[in-house]
Design an enzyme around this catalytic site. Sequence first.
Site, PDB file in Angstrom:
ATOM      1  N   GLY A 139       1.095 -12.167   0.486  1.00  0.00           N
ATOM      2  CA  GLY A 139       0.105 -11.923   0.907  1.00  0.00           C
ATOM      3  C   GLY A 139      -1.832 -12.695   1.231  1.00  0.00           C
ATOM      4  N   GLN A 140      -2.493 -11.989   2.344  1.00  0.00           N
ATOM      5  CA  GLN A 140      -3.720 -13.049   1.579  1.00  0.00           C
ATOM      6  C   GLN A 140      -4.601 -13.093   0.358  1.00  0.00           C
ATOM      7  OE1 GLN A 140      -7.164 -11.392   2.926  1.00  0.00           O
ATOM      8  NE2 GLN A 140      -8.159 -13.270   3.354  1.00  0.00           N
ATOM      9  N   TYR A 187      -5.543   2.181  10.381  1.00  0.00           N
ATOM     10  CA  TYR A 187      -5.464   1.451   9.610  1.00  0.00           C
ATOM     11  C   TYR A 187      -6.765   2.434   8.606  1.00  0.00           C
ATOM     12  CZ  TYR A 187      -6.810  -2.346   6.070  1.00  0.00           C
ATOM     13  OH  TYR A 187      -7.201  -2.952   5.168  1.00  0.00           O
ATOM     14  N   LYS A 221      -6.297   4.691   4.946  1.00  0.00           N
ATOM     15  CA  LYS A 221      -6.733   3.816   4.047  1.00  0.00           C
ATOM     16  C   LYS A 221      -7.856   4.810   3.142  1.00  0.00           C
ATOM     17  CE  LYS A 221      -5.658  -0.379   2.962  1.00  0.00           C
ATOM     18  NZ  LYS A 221      -4.099  -0.629   1.675  1.00  0.00           N
ATOM     19  N   GLY A 270       3.116  -6.665  -2.212  1.00  0.00           N
ATOM     20  CA  GLY A 270       2.909  -7.322  -1.267  1.00  0.00           C
ATOM     21  C   GLY A 270       1.908  -8.291  -1.879  1.00  0.00           C
ATOM     22  N   ASP A 298       7.307  -8.908  -3.218  1.00  0.00           N
ATOM     23  CA  ASP A 298       7.072  -8.794  -1.693  1.00  0.00           C
ATOM     24  C   ASP A 298       8.465  -8.915  -0.671  1.00  0.00           C
ATOM     25  OD1 ASP A 298       3.898 -10.467  -0.540  1.00  0.00           O
ATOM     26  OD2 ASP A 298       5.720  -9.742   1.274  1.00  0.00           O
ATOM     27  N   ILE A 299       7.996  -8.659   0.291  1.00  0.00           N
ATOM     28  CA  ILE A 299       9.170  -8.387   1.478  1.00  0.00           C
ATOM     29  C   ILE A 299       9.843  -9.866   1.866  1.00  0.00           C
ATOM     30  CG2 ILE A 299       7.591  -7.979   3.435  1.00  0.00           C
ATOM     31  CD1 ILE A 299       9.941  -5.596   3.771  1.00  0.00           C
TER      32      ILE A 299
END
Length: 315
Positions: free
Chosen positions: A13-14, A141, A145, A10, A36-37
């Site tokens: 990502g952000q 989500y 988690k 990832g 990452d994908i």
Amino acid sequence: MSRTKVLLTGAAGQIGQVLTRALIEKYGKDQVVATDISSDPGFNCHFEKLDVLDKDGMKTALSNHKINHFYHLAAILSATGEKNPSLAWDINMKGLLNALEVAVELKTERVFFPSSIAVFGEGVDKDRTGQNAVLIPRSVYGISKAAGENWCNYYFEKYGLDVRSLRYPGVIGYQTMPGGGTTDYAVDIFYAAVKEGHYECFLEAGARLPMIYMDDSIRATIELMEAPSDRIKVRTSYNLQGMSFTPEEIYQEIKKYRPDFTIEYAPDYRQKIADSWPGSLDDSDAQKDWGWKRAYDISKLTKEMYLAIQEKLKK
Ligand code: AKB
């Protein structure tokens, strides 16, 4: 101990992009492998495409590069998760189990797993929610988690895997855009202020949530991963608090830099997710165990965000 060599999933990502660059700065570009994908956002370290559902591919990457610190960041966030629950469950759960299994098989020294304030839901005090408060999340989500944290603890207890985790608040940075989260408004609002002078907020004016400036979240992550193992007492996930504010409060702060900035509130399905989350977290365990200390409050964050985005949009 061998020299630190890290791999991130990832990484585009952000948080991933900023963390990758911080790790390159810390350990050197030859010591970092970003995966990452989606495609390489332009890192100056080795990059590989990797789908976290591909366990063999994950194992090959970790073993080929002799990784000892593994940051497994890839995840679907809260708002996207509500729209596509089974995808969120697969990526967040199966991706994590692949990471934990591979780390045990390869005897990876340390693993990082990002958890979230979303693990909390019903039955908690919203103000300074405690480290050991009950976890009854209301979003897909959050469920993933909370389960993920328990899997981390299980792998620590059963296999001695040195896995570490933080419950991130909403992360606010100018470097990258968030995607698919409920706290995304707190980044979007700055771009809208600089570009249009007007923002339509998808949360209510009074939706108080825990937030953290990107610099603080990156520093917390690296400090946690660098701490000696005997300092890590929580193997589910540490509460992490930066600051707390409502959309109206951040709007008033931004107005100090752009007095003609206007806002209107049009809450959508994300308000329900925000309603289920705490307003602030008690992170005294993180402070006590490995020395966490935040550096940014709302006014320091607003100043850096506003000026940095203004500068970025000039280019
Ligand atoms: C989200 O809004 O989904 C994330 C989070 C708080 O984990 N930013």
